[in-house]
Design an enzyme around this catalytic site. Structure first.
Site, short mmCIF file in Angstrom:
data_model
loop_
_atom_site.label_atom_id
_atom_site.label_comp_id
_atom_site.label_asym_id
_atom_site.label_seq_id
_atom_site.Cartn_x
_atom_site.Cartn_y
_atom_site.Cartn_z
N GLN A 11 61.98 65.21 35.59
CA GLN A 11 61.80 66.50 35.69
C GLN A 11 61.00 66.75 37.03
O GLN A 11 61.43 67.57 38.02
CB GLN A 11 60.65 66.72 34.59
N GLU A 77 67.10 64.66 29.67
CA GLU A 77 67.34 65.84 28.98
C GLU A 77 67.53 67.01 29.77
O GLU A 77 67.28 66.96 30.92
CB GLU A 77 66.16 65.99 28.00
N SER A 145 58.74 60.96 39.74
CA SER A 145 57.15 60.71 39.18
C SER A 145 57.23 59.57 38.34
O SER A 145 58.22 58.93 37.42
CB SER A 145 56.80 61.72 38.46
N GLY A 149 58.46 58.96 31.13
CA GLY A 149 59.42 57.96 30.98
C GLY A 149 60.54 57.80 31.60
O GLY A 149 61.02 56.60 32.04
N THR A 150 61.34 58.85 31.83
CA THR A 150 62.60 58.91 32.68
C THR A 150 62.13 58.60 34.37
O THR A 150 62.74 57.52 34.91
CB THR A 150 63.11 60.38 32.70
N SER A 184 49.62 64.74 32.74
CA SER A 184 50.31 65.33 31.93
C SER A 184 50.59 64.36 30.40
O SER A 184 51.37 64.91 29.66
CB SER A 184 51.62 65.72 32.54
N ASN A 211 49.46 64.77 42.47
CA ASN A 211 49.10 66.20 42.25
C ASN A 211 48.07 66.76 42.48
O ASN A 211 47.62 67.92 42.86
CB ASN A 211 49.76 66.66 40.62
N ASN A 233 55.24 71.45 44.70
CA ASN A 233 56.51 71.06 45.22
C ASN A 233 56.90 71.63 46.66
O ASN A 233 57.51 70.98 47.38
CB ASN A 233 57.55 71.26 44.27
N GLU A 259 64.10 52.52 60.28
CA GLU A 259 63.01 52.18 60.96
C GLU A 259 61.63 52.44 60.30
O GLU A 259 60.52 51.74 60.49
CB GLU A 259 62.80 53.27 62.36
#
EC number: 3.6.5.-
Length: 455
Positions: A11, A77, A145, A149-150, A184, A211, A233, A259
Protein backbone atom coordinates in the site's frame (compact mmCIF):
# COMPACT_ATOMS: atom_id res chain seq x y z
CA UNK A 1 20.35 4.53 -22.75
CA UNK A 2 20.76 3.69 -19.07
CA UNK A 3 17.28 2.69 -17.92
CA UNK A 4 15.97 2.44 -14.36
CA UNK A 5 12.96 0.29 -13.43
CA UNK A 6 11.02 1.31 -10.32
CA UNK A 7 9.14 -1.32 -8.32
CA UNK A 8 6.42 -0.11 -5.94
CA UNK A 9 5.33 -2.70 -3.37
CA UNK A 10 2.44 -2.75 -0.90
CA UNK A 11 0.00 0.00 0.00
CA UNK A 12 2.63 2.56 1.04
CA UNK A 13 4.98 1.75 -1.84
CA UNK A 14 2.22 2.00 -4.47
CA UNK A 15 0.74 5.23 -3.09
CA UNK A 16 4.17 6.85 -2.83
CA UNK A 17 5.11 5.60 -6.29
CA UNK A 18 1.96 7.06 -7.80
CA UNK A 19 2.80 10.46 -6.28
CA UNK A 20 6.35 10.23 -7.64
CA UNK A 21 5.14 9.53 -11.18
CA UNK A 22 2.61 12.34 -10.96
CA UNK A 23 5.50 14.68 -10.18
CA UNK A 24 7.81 13.18 -12.83
CA UNK A 25 5.12 13.68 -15.47
CA UNK A 26 4.73 17.35 -14.53
CA UNK A 27 8.48 17.86 -14.67
CA UNK A 28 8.80 16.24 -18.10
CA UNK A 29 5.71 17.76 -19.64
CA UNK A 30 3.86 14.45 -19.91
CA UNK A 31 0.08 14.39 -19.54
CA UNK A 32 -1.85 11.83 -17.44
CA UNK A 33 -2.54 9.74 -20.57
CA UNK A 34 1.18 9.55 -21.42
CA UNK A 35 1.17 12.05 -24.30
CA UNK A 36 3.74 14.83 -24.27
CA UNK A 37 2.66 18.44 -23.92
CA UNK A 38 3.57 20.33 -27.10
CA UNK A 39 7.06 21.88 -27.02
CA UNK A 40 7.85 20.48 -23.56
CA UNK A 41 11.06 18.90 -24.85
CA UNK A 42 12.11 22.16 -26.50
CA UNK A 43 11.62 24.00 -23.19
CA UNK A 44 13.84 21.48 -21.40
CA UNK A 45 16.45 21.83 -24.15
CA UNK A 46 16.64 25.59 -23.52
CA UNK A 47 17.40 24.91 -19.84
CA UNK A 48 19.92 22.11 -20.39
CA UNK A 49 21.50 23.48 -23.55
CA UNK A 50 20.91 20.43 -25.70
CA UNK A 51 18.41 17.82 -26.79
CA UNK A 52 17.00 16.30 -23.61
CA UNK A 53 16.32 12.58 -23.95
CA UNK A 54 17.54 11.50 -20.51
CA UNK A 55 13.92 11.06 -19.36
CA UNK A 56 13.85 7.86 -21.44
CA UNK A 57 15.76 6.26 -18.57
CA UNK A 58 12.47 6.37 -16.65
CA UNK A 59 9.91 6.51 -19.48
CA UNK A 60 9.55 4.21 -22.47
CA UNK A 61 8.44 6.13 -25.56
CA UNK A 62 6.07 4.08 -27.73
CA UNK A 63 5.69 4.34 -31.50
CA UNK A 64 2.41 6.24 -31.09
CA UNK A 65 4.21 8.94 -29.07
CA UNK A 66 2.89 7.88 -25.65
CA UNK A 67 5.28 7.70 -22.72
CA UNK A 68 4.92 4.75 -20.34
CA UNK A 69 6.71 4.69 -16.96
CA UNK A 70 9.24 1.92 -16.50
CA UNK A 71 7.42 1.01 -13.30
CA UNK A 72 5.80 -2.02 -11.69
CA UNK A 73 3.09 -1.67 -9.01
CA UNK A 74 2.28 -4.73 -6.93
CA UNK A 75 0.14 -5.34 -3.85
CA UNK A 76 -1.27 -8.50 -2.32
CA UNK A 77 -4.79 -7.03 -2.23
CA UNK A 78 -6.58 -4.92 -4.86
CA UNK A 79 -7.65 -1.72 -3.07
CA UNK A 80 -4.70 0.56 -3.90
CA UNK A 81 -4.13 -0.92 -7.37
CA UNK A 82 -7.82 -0.35 -8.15
CA UNK A 83 -7.46 3.27 -7.00
CA UNK A 84 -4.59 3.73 -9.44
CA UNK A 85 -6.54 2.03 -12.25
CA UNK A 86 -9.47 4.40 -11.75
CA UNK A 87 -7.45 7.50 -10.84
CA UNK A 88 -6.31 10.48 -12.90
CA UNK A 89 -3.20 8.66 -14.12
CA UNK A 90 -4.95 5.39 -14.98
CA UNK A 91 -4.02 5.80 -18.66
CA UNK A 92 -0.34 6.36 -17.92
CA UNK A 93 0.79 2.92 -16.77
CA UNK A 94 1.09 -0.33 -18.68
CA UNK A 95 -1.93 -2.46 -17.63
CA UNK A 96 0.25 -5.54 -17.11
CA UNK A 97 2.41 -3.56 -14.68
CA UNK A 98 -0.45 -3.02 -12.22
CA UNK A 99 -0.47 -6.32 -10.33
CA UNK A 100 -2.51 -7.38 -7.31
CA UNK A 101 -3.63 -10.43 -5.38
CA UNK A 102 -6.96 -11.02 -3.67
CA UNK A 103 -6.04 -11.09 0.02
CA UNK A 104 -3.65 -8.92 2.04
CA UNK A 105 -0.72 -10.21 4.07
CA UNK A 106 -2.35 -9.41 7.43
CA UNK A 107 0.65 -7.32 8.56
CA UNK A 108 2.60 -10.58 8.70
CA UNK A 109 6.14 -10.75 7.29
CA UNK A 110 6.02 -14.55 7.06
CA UNK A 111 2.80 -14.54 5.05
CA UNK A 112 4.07 -11.80 2.74
CA UNK A 113 7.31 -13.68 2.10
CA UNK A 114 6.01 -17.19 1.50
CA UNK A 115 2.28 -16.96 0.82
CA UNK A 116 2.16 -15.40 -2.65
CA UNK A 117 4.23 -17.56 -5.01
CA UNK A 118 1.92 -17.05 -8.05
CA UNK A 119 1.90 -13.26 -7.48
CA UNK A 120 5.68 -13.31 -7.09
CA UNK A 121 6.09 -15.17 -10.38
CA UNK A 122 3.69 -12.78 -12.12
CA UNK A 123 5.70 -9.82 -10.83
CA UNK A 124 9.02 -11.31 -11.95
CA UNK A 125 7.50 -11.94 -15.39
CA UNK A 126 6.43 -8.28 -15.62
CA UNK A 127 9.93 -7.19 -14.58
CA UNK A 128 11.46 -9.49 -17.22
CA UNK A 129 9.29 -7.93 -19.93
CA UNK A 130 10.20 -4.44 -18.71
CA UNK A 131 13.92 -5.27 -18.87
CA UNK A 132 13.51 -6.56 -22.44
CA UNK A 133 12.46 -3.04 -23.43
CA UNK A 134 15.74 -1.66 -22.05
CA UNK A 135 18.96 -1.29 -24.03
CA UNK A 136 21.24 -0.83 -21.02
CA UNK A 137 19.49 -1.41 -17.70
CA UNK A 138 21.19 0.40 -14.80
CA UNK A 139 19.18 -1.21 -12.05
CA UNK A 140 16.10 -0.97 -9.86
CA UNK A 141 14.53 1.59 -7.53
CA UNK A 142 12.27 -0.10 -4.95
CA UNK A 143 9.66 1.71 -2.82
CA UNK A 144 8.13 -0.01 0.20
CA UNK A 145 7.22 0.25 3.85
CA UNK A 146 8.70 -2.31 6.23
CA UNK A 147 5.89 -2.10 8.79
CA UNK A 148 3.27 -4.07 6.86
CA UNK A 149 3.24 -7.68 5.74
CA UNK A 150 3.43 -7.04 1.99
CA UNK A 151 6.00 -4.24 2.19
CA UNK A 152 8.25 -6.29 4.45
CA UNK A 153 7.71 -9.92 3.44
CA UNK A 154 6.83 -9.75 -0.26
CA UNK A 155 9.61 -7.19 -0.86
CA UNK A 156 12.15 -9.53 0.76
CA UNK A 157 11.02 -12.45 -1.41
CA UNK A 158 11.08 -10.33 -4.58
CA UNK A 159 14.51 -8.83 -3.86
CA UNK A 160 15.92 -12.30 -3.29
CA UNK A 161 14.79 -13.25 -6.79
CA UNK A 162 16.07 -9.96 -8.25
CA UNK A 163 19.48 -10.53 -6.65
CA UNK A 164 19.60 -14.00 -8.19
CA UNK A 165 18.51 -13.00 -11.71
CA UNK A 166 19.99 -9.48 -11.95
CA UNK A 167 23.08 -9.97 -9.80
CA UNK A 168 25.20 -7.15 -11.22
CA UNK A 169 22.45 -4.53 -11.42
CA UNK A 170 22.28 -1.80 -8.78
CA UNK A 171 19.32 -2.03 -6.39
CA UNK A 172 18.32 1.05 -4.42
CA UNK A 173 15.57 0.95 -1.83
CA UNK A 174 13.45 3.77 -0.38
CA UNK A 175 12.01 2.47 2.89
CA UNK A 176 9.28 3.93 5.06
CA UNK A 177 10.46 2.98 8.56
CA UNK A 178 8.10 2.39 11.53
CA UNK A 179 7.31 5.39 13.74
CA UNK A 180 6.22 4.45 17.29
CA UNK A 181 4.05 7.58 17.62
CA UNK A 182 2.40 7.02 14.23
CA UNK A 183 2.14 3.24 14.22
CA UNK A 184 -0.44 1.55 12.01
CA UNK A 185 0.16 -1.91 13.48
CA UNK A 186 1.46 -3.39 16.72
CA UNK A 187 3.76 -5.90 14.99
CA UNK A 188 5.66 -3.30 12.94
CA UNK A 189 8.92 -3.85 14.92
CA UNK A 190 8.82 -7.58 14.07
CA UNK A 191 8.29 -6.89 10.38
CA UNK A 192 10.98 -4.19 10.25
CA UNK A 193 13.63 -6.35 11.92
CA UNK A 194 12.78 -9.44 9.85
CA UNK A 195 12.77 -7.46 6.60
CA UNK A 196 16.05 -5.65 7.30
CA UNK A 197 17.73 -8.95 8.12
CA UNK A 198 16.32 -10.67 5.02
CA UNK A 199 17.25 -7.79 2.67
CA UNK A 200 20.75 -7.14 4.01
CA UNK A 201 22.60 -8.82 1.12
CA UNK A 202 20.14 -8.00 -1.65
CA UNK A 203 20.14 -4.17 -1.72
CA UNK A 204 23.09 -1.86 -2.43
CA UNK A 205 21.77 1.24 -0.66
CA UNK A 206 18.65 2.04 1.38
CA UNK A 207 17.17 5.53 1.84
CA UNK A 208 15.32 5.72 5.16
CA UNK A 209 12.31 7.93 5.91
CA UNK A 210 9.65 7.71 8.60
CA UNK A 211 6.17 9.17 8.77
CA UNK A 212 6.72 10.84 12.14
CA UNK A 213 9.53 13.04 10.80
CA UNK A 214 7.61 13.99 7.65
CA UNK A 215 4.53 14.65 9.81
CA UNK A 216 6.50 17.13 11.96
CA UNK A 217 7.95 18.84 8.87
CA UNK A 218 4.44 19.29 7.44
CA UNK A 219 3.21 20.77 10.73
CA UNK A 220 6.15 23.07 11.50
CA UNK A 221 7.20 24.22 8.05
CA UNK A 222 3.98 24.03 6.05
CA UNK A 223 1.44 24.76 8.79
CA UNK A 224 -0.62 21.63 8.03
CA UNK A 225 -2.16 20.85 11.43
CA UNK A 226 -3.24 17.26 10.67
CA UNK A 227 -1.15 15.95 7.76
CA UNK A 228 -2.49 12.92 5.91
CA UNK A 229 -0.60 10.28 3.91
CA UNK A 230 -1.43 12.48 0.90
CA UNK A 231 0.75 15.29 2.33
CA UNK A 232 3.49 12.93 3.51
CA UNK A 233 3.78 11.17 0.15
CA UNK A 234 3.91 14.47 -1.74
CA UNK A 235 6.86 15.59 0.35
CA UNK A 236 8.74 12.29 0.05
CA UNK A 237 8.06 12.34 -3.71
CA UNK A 238 9.67 15.79 -3.93
CA UNK A 239 12.83 14.44 -2.28
CA UNK A 240 12.83 11.40 -4.59
CA UNK A 241 12.44 13.73 -7.56
CA UNK A 242 15.62 15.55 -6.55
CA UNK A 243 17.49 12.29 -6.01
CA UNK A 244 16.54 11.02 -9.47
CA UNK A 245 16.74 14.38 -11.31
CA UNK A 246 20.28 13.66 -12.48
CA UNK A 247 19.08 10.40 -14.00
CA UNK A 248 16.07 11.99 -15.74
CA UNK A 249 17.48 15.29 -17.03
CA UNK A 250 20.60 16.25 -18.93
CA UNK A 251 22.77 18.48 -16.77
CA UNK A 252 26.15 19.06 -15.17
CA UNK A 253 27.71 16.76 -12.58
CA UNK A 254 25.20 14.00 -13.22
CA UNK A 255 24.98 11.24 -10.66
CA UNK A 256 24.79 7.71 -12.04
CA UNK A 257 22.67 5.10 -10.23
CA UNK A 258 25.81 3.11 -9.39
CA UNK A 259 27.40 6.16 -7.80
CA UNK A 260 24.97 6.21 -4.88
CA UNK A 261 26.33 3.06 -3.19
CA UNK A 262 29.85 3.92 -4.37
CA UNK A 263 29.80 7.29 -2.61
CA UNK A 264 27.53 6.51 0.35
CA UNK A 265 28.37 2.99 1.52
CA UNK A 266 31.74 2.45 3.28
CA UNK A 267 31.00 -1.24 4.01
CA UNK A 268 28.36 -3.46 2.35
CA UNK A 269 26.27 -3.97 5.52
CA UNK A 270 26.27 -0.30 6.48
CA UNK A 271 24.19 0.89 3.53
CA UNK A 272 21.40 2.81 5.31
CA UNK A 273 21.21 6.52 4.49
CA UNK A 274 19.18 9.43 5.87
CA UNK A 275 17.68 12.23 3.77
CA UNK A 276 16.82 15.91 4.09
CA UNK A 277 15.27 18.40 1.67
CA UNK A 278 15.19 22.20 1.47
CA UNK A 279 13.48 24.55 1.18
CA UNK A 280 10.10 23.28 2.35
CA UNK A 281 7.98 26.42 2.21
CA UNK A 282 4.38 27.42 1.58
CA UNK A 283 3.49 29.36 -1.61
CA UNK A 284 2.96 32.49 0.53
CA UNK A 285 6.39 32.24 2.14
CA UNK A 286 8.10 31.40 -1.18
CA UNK A 287 7.09 34.80 -2.59
CA UNK A 288 8.85 36.64 0.26
CA UNK A 289 11.80 34.32 0.87
CA UNK A 290 14.62 33.22 -1.44
CA UNK A 291 17.46 31.25 0.12
CA UNK A 292 21.03 31.66 -1.09
CA UNK A 293 22.98 28.51 -1.94
CA UNK A 294 24.86 28.92 1.36
CA UNK A 295 21.60 29.15 3.34
CA UNK A 296 20.14 26.26 1.37
CA UNK A 297 23.15 24.08 2.15
CA UNK A 298 23.10 24.97 5.86
CA UNK A 299 19.39 24.14 6.13
CA UNK A 300 20.07 20.63 4.80
CA UNK A 301 22.06 19.92 7.98
CA UNK A 302 19.33 21.22 10.31
CA UNK A 303 18.11 18.22 12.38
CA UNK A 304 14.53 19.45 11.86
CA UNK A 305 14.92 18.89 8.11
CA UNK A 306 15.77 15.19 8.47
CA UNK A 307 13.22 12.70 7.16
CA UNK A 308 14.15 10.02 9.71
CA UNK A 309 13.80 10.39 13.49
CA UNK A 310 17.11 10.45 15.41
CA UNK A 311 17.16 11.29 19.12
CA UNK A 312 20.37 13.29 18.83
CA UNK A 313 22.17 13.46 15.50
CA UNK A 314 24.92 15.53 17.12
CA UNK A 315 26.07 12.43 18.98
CA UNK A 316 27.10 10.86 15.68
CA UNK A 317 29.33 11.66 12.72
CA UNK A 318 28.99 11.70 8.96
CA UNK A 319 30.67 8.95 6.97
CA UNK A 320 29.55 10.19 3.56
CA UNK A 321 27.31 12.89 2.16
CA UNK A 322 25.71 13.50 -1.26
CA UNK A 323 23.99 16.79 -2.05
CA UNK A 324 21.85 17.28 -5.15
CA UNK A 325 21.11 20.88 -6.14
CA UNK A 326 18.44 21.96 -8.61
CA UNK A 327 17.60 25.16 -10.44
CA UNK A 328 19.49 28.45 -10.32
CA UNK A 329 22.71 27.08 -8.82
CA UNK A 330 26.30 27.33 -10.08
CA UNK A 331 29.31 25.13 -9.33
CA UNK A 332 31.10 28.12 -7.82
CA UNK A 333 28.26 28.79 -5.37
CA UNK A 334 28.20 25.14 -4.33
CA UNK A 335 31.97 25.07 -3.79
CA UNK A 336 31.79 28.21 -1.65
CA UNK A 337 28.89 26.78 0.38
CA UNK A 338 30.70 23.49 0.99
CA UNK A 339 33.90 25.34 1.95
CA UNK A 340 31.87 27.40 4.42
CA UNK A 341 30.39 24.25 5.99
CA UNK A 342 33.87 22.74 6.35
CA UNK A 343 35.30 25.89 7.97
CA UNK A 344 32.50 26.07 10.54
CA UNK A 345 33.32 22.54 11.76
CA UNK A 346 29.63 22.01 12.51
CA UNK A 347 29.38 18.91 10.31
CA UNK A 348 31.66 16.32 11.94
CA UNK A 349 33.02 13.51 9.79
CA UNK A 350 34.54 10.29 11.09
CA UNK A 351 38.31 10.50 11.44
CA UNK A 352 38.96 7.47 9.25
CA UNK A 353 37.22 8.93 6.19
CA UNK A 354 38.13 12.12 4.30
CA UNK A 355 35.66 14.98 4.71
CA UNK A 356 34.20 14.68 1.24
CA UNK A 357 30.91 15.92 -0.18
CA UNK A 358 29.56 14.48 -3.42
CA UNK A 359 27.66 17.30 -5.12
CA UNK A 360 25.43 17.17 -8.18
CA UNK A 361 23.86 20.13 -9.95
CA UNK A 362 20.86 20.03 -12.24
CA UNK A 363 19.61 23.18 -13.93
CA UNK A 364 16.00 21.92 -14.08
CA UNK A 365 14.19 23.52 -11.10
CA UNK A 366 11.87 21.52 -8.86
CA UNK A 367 8.15 21.48 -9.66
CA UNK A 368 5.24 21.61 -7.22
CA UNK A 369 2.07 19.64 -7.90
CA UNK A 370 -0.87 22.05 -8.36
CA UNK A 371 -2.83 22.40 -5.13
CA UNK A 372 -0.03 21.06 -2.92
CA UNK A 373 0.83 22.68 0.39
CA UNK A 374 4.45 23.41 -0.58
CA UNK A 375 5.77 25.72 -3.31
CA UNK A 376 8.25 25.27 -6.13
CA UNK A 377 11.30 27.52 -5.76
CA UNK A 378 14.05 28.85 -8.02
CA UNK A 379 16.58 26.62 -6.30
CA UNK A 380 16.35 23.59 -4.02
CA UNK A 381 18.55 20.82 -2.66
CA UNK A 382 18.36 17.32 -1.24
CA UNK A 383 20.93 15.61 0.94
CA UNK A 384 21.55 11.89 1.38
CA UNK A 385 24.03 10.95 4.08
CA UNK A 386 25.36 7.85 5.76
CA UNK A 387 25.63 8.83 9.42
CA UNK A 388 26.60 6.91 12.53
CA UNK A 389 23.44 8.22 14.28
CA UNK A 390 21.56 5.56 12.32
CA UNK A 391 22.43 3.33 15.29
CA UNK A 392 19.71 5.26 17.19
CA UNK A 393 17.13 4.31 14.56
CA UNK A 394 17.97 0.63 14.86
CA UNK A 395 18.18 0.82 18.65
CA UNK A 396 14.58 2.05 18.87
CA UNK A 397 13.13 -0.71 16.72
CA UNK A 398 15.27 -3.31 18.51
CA UNK A 399 13.92 -2.19 21.89
CA UNK A 400 10.33 -2.35 20.67
CA UNK A 401 11.02 -5.79 19.19
CA UNK A 402 12.36 -6.99 22.56
CA UNK A 403 9.33 -5.71 24.48
CA UNK A 404 7.05 -8.01 22.48
CA UNK A 405 9.38 -10.93 21.84
CA UNK A 406 10.25 -11.18 25.54
CA UNK A 407 6.66 -12.35 26.05
CA UNK A 408 6.54 -14.13 22.66
CA UNK A 409 3.58 -11.87 21.82
CA UNK A 410 2.06 -12.49 18.37
CA UNK A 411 4.85 -14.94 17.47
CA UNK A 412 2.31 -17.73 16.88
CA UNK A 413 0.91 -15.80 13.90
CA UNK A 414 4.30 -16.00 12.21
CA UNK A 415 4.91 -19.61 13.19
CA UNK A 416 1.50 -20.43 11.73
CA UNK A 417 2.77 -19.15 8.36
CA UNK A 418 5.79 -21.45 8.40
CA UNK A 419 8.41 -19.45 10.29
CA UNK A 420 10.46 -20.89 13.12
CA UNK A 421 11.12 -19.08 16.38
CA UNK A 422 14.88 -19.15 15.87
CA UNK A 423 14.41 -16.98 12.75
CA UNK A 424 13.29 -14.20 15.10
CA UNK A 425 16.40 -14.53 17.26
CA UNK A 426 18.69 -14.68 14.19
CA UNK A 427 17.14 -11.51 12.75
CA UNK A 428 17.30 -9.71 16.11
CA UNK A 429 20.97 -10.66 16.54
CA UNK A 430 21.72 -9.34 13.05
CA UNK A 431 20.04 -6.00 13.85
CA UNK A 432 21.94 -5.80 17.14
CA UNK A 433 25.19 -6.24 15.22
CA UNK A 434 24.08 -3.57 12.73
CA UNK A 435 23.31 -1.19 15.61
CA UNK A 436 26.74 -1.83 17.14
CA UNK A 437 28.44 -1.48 13.74
CA UNK A 438 27.02 2.01 13.27
CA UNK A 439 27.90 3.03 16.83
CA UNK A 440 31.48 1.77 16.47
CA UNK A 441 31.96 3.55 13.14
CA UNK A 442 31.85 6.85 15.06
CA UNK A 443 35.08 5.83 16.82
CA UNK A 444 38.00 7.35 14.96
CA UNK A 445 40.23 4.34 15.59
CA UNK A 446 37.75 1.80 14.11
CA UNK A 447 39.50 1.21 10.82
CA UNK A 448 42.98 1.55 12.26
CA UNK A 449 42.16 -1.04 14.90
CA UNK A 450 40.72 -3.43 12.36
CA UNK A 451 43.68 -3.08 10.02
CA UNK A 452 46.14 -3.66 12.90
CA UNK A 453 44.24 -6.78 13.88
CA UNK A 454 44.34 -8.03 10.30
CA UNK A 455 48.10 -7.56 10.17
Amino acid sequence: MREVITINIGQAGCQLGNKCWELFCLEHGIQPDGTAIANSNEKRSVITGGIDTAYNAFFQELQNGRHVPRAIFVDTEPTVIDEIKTGEYSGLYHPEHLICGKEDASSNFAKGKTGYEPLLNQTMDAIRKATENCTGLQGFFIYNSVGGGTGSGFTAALCEKLADKYTKKTKLNTVIWPSPKLSSGVVEPYNAVLNTHAMMKFVNCTFMVDNESIYKICQKQLGVHSPSYFHLNQLIAQAMSSITASLRFEGTLNVDLNEFPTNLVPFPRDHFAMMSYAPIVTPEKAIRQTLSVQELTSSLFDPNSLMIQCDDINKGKFMSCCMMYRGDVSSREVNLAVSGIKKQNTVPFVGWCPCSFKCGINSQPATAVPGSSYASTARSACMIANHTAMCQVFQKVNQNFDLMFGKRAFVHHYVGEGMEENEFTDARQDLYELEVDYANLALDNTIEGESMTAQ
